[in-house]
Design a protein around this motif. Structure first.
Motif: not given
Length: 367
Positions: A14-15, A19-22, A27-28
């Motif tokens: 994973f880039t 990771l940030l998007m997931s 969190a949402v």
């Protein structure tokens, strides 16, 4: 450096962006789940608190409807002599009876509490209606319950303090008395004693329900501010007669001794000059149905009300502009009371149902 074998793909990873998007998506989702769970928790807590706040009022309402459904008149048929106005024959001469009519020694009376209760009753202290009747409840003073023994019963709203019902240690700790509107139940025992009048209808037919009214009542529930009672016929009888069902008691007044509840001062049986039959109307008949409506506050609102009004009664119906004197205006009067309570920022609950009087021997011709 080792070479990768032919036909085998390099291991993917994973880039940082993925990771940030997931993480954001997770969190949402977590926030949404927590919010939903908290909303459900608060809703359940609110419903549970509301149920607990009005549990006493709900039990009081069930007591009224259950007891009222057992009202009776024990009606029978007997001769009627117009000269004596009763079933007693004249003693000076032998005459034929004028008619064969319904008779009863019991009474069912419903109307404005401030009028029926007498004494110090006022619209401020006793808002709404009251009802008094007999029922086979079997309550005695000494032995408890004796089957179907006849008892007098009554229900009304009364304003006052709780000094008479407080434990002694409350006074010792100087806890102030509470001034509240309360639902009271008139419940003398079946037997007549030195202290209690018992079922006094047999000795005081005109005012039997006022005998020992103070000593023969108990508080059923606090913070009950309004009781409305409307005698009615079935929708089928109303449709056949082409009248509203509430026309049985258009002014919320019903007295089983009267022949016509639209003119309750008429009490005597009349003999038709055309048919020779007795005209009794609703005399010695129970109403087939009674619509019972009760309005209750929670304790917080009751305390706020008492503090705001200096522990003094308020003419609730006058303040709300809802007199409850005409059954045709029932819905409008109830809406006016609820709107007034909303304006006062009071938390209330309205209970309403139609009770069938199972001992009613209703004659649709009386309507």
């Amino acid at each position: 450096m080792r070479a990768t074998k032919p036909g085998r793909k390099a291991a993917s990873a994973f880039t940082m962006v993925e990771l940030l998007m997931s993480t954001v998506v997770l969190a949402v989702l977590m926030i949404t789940c927590v919010t939903a769970v908290d909303a459900v928790r608060r809703s359940v807590t609110s419903v549970r608190a509301k149920a607990q706040q009005f549990r006493e009022a709900r039990q009081a309402f069930e007591l009224i409807t259950r007891t009222l459904s057992q009202a009776t008149l024990n009606t029978y048929w007997d001769y009627y002599y117009d000269s004596t106005g009763s079933n007693e024959a004249p003693t000076k001469e032998a005459v034929a009876p004028s008619a064969y009519i319904r008779q009863s020694e019991l009474q069912f009376q419903l109307g404005r509490a401030a009028v029926l209760m007498g004494g110090g009753a006022t619209p401020e202290k006793n808002p709404g209606h009251a009802v008094f009747f007999q029922a086979p409840l079997g309550l005695t003073q000494g032995t408890g319950s004796l089957g179907n023994l006849l008892n007098a019963r009554g229900f009304a709203i009364q304003f006052g303090d709780d000094a008479a019902n407080r434990p002694p240690f409350f006074v010792d700790h100087e806890i102030p008395v509470r001034h509240r509107y309360r639902l009271i139940e008139y419940r003398p025992p079946a037997e007549r004693t030195v202290a209690l009048a018992g079922n006094a209808i047999y000795t005081h037919p005109a005012d039997w329900f006022r005998q020992n009214l103070d000593t023969s009542t108990r508080v059923v529930a606090d913070n009950i501010i309004l009781l409305v009672l409307s005698p009615r016929v079935s929708e089928e009888d109303a449709r056949v007669a082409k009248k509203p069902a509430y026309s049985l008691a258009p002014q919320y007044t019903y007295n089983s001794l009267d022949v016509d509840n639209t003119t309750p001062e008429v009490e005597k049986v009349s003999i038709s000059k055309i048919t020779g039959e007795a005209v009794q109307g609703t005399q010695h008949l129970l109403p087939p149905f009674v619509t019972v409506t009760m309005v209750a506050l929670d304790e917080v609102s009751g305390a706020r009300w008492a503090e705001k009004n200096g522990n003094e009664p308020v003419d609730i119906l006058q303040q709300a502009g809802a007199p409850f004197t005409e059954a045709a205006a029932y819905a409008d009067d109830l809406a006016a009371v609820e709107a007034w309570l909303d304006g006062q920022k009071l938390h209330y609950e309205t209970f309403s149902t139609t009770v069938a009087l199972r001992n009613a021997r209703w004659d649709a011709r009386a309507f």
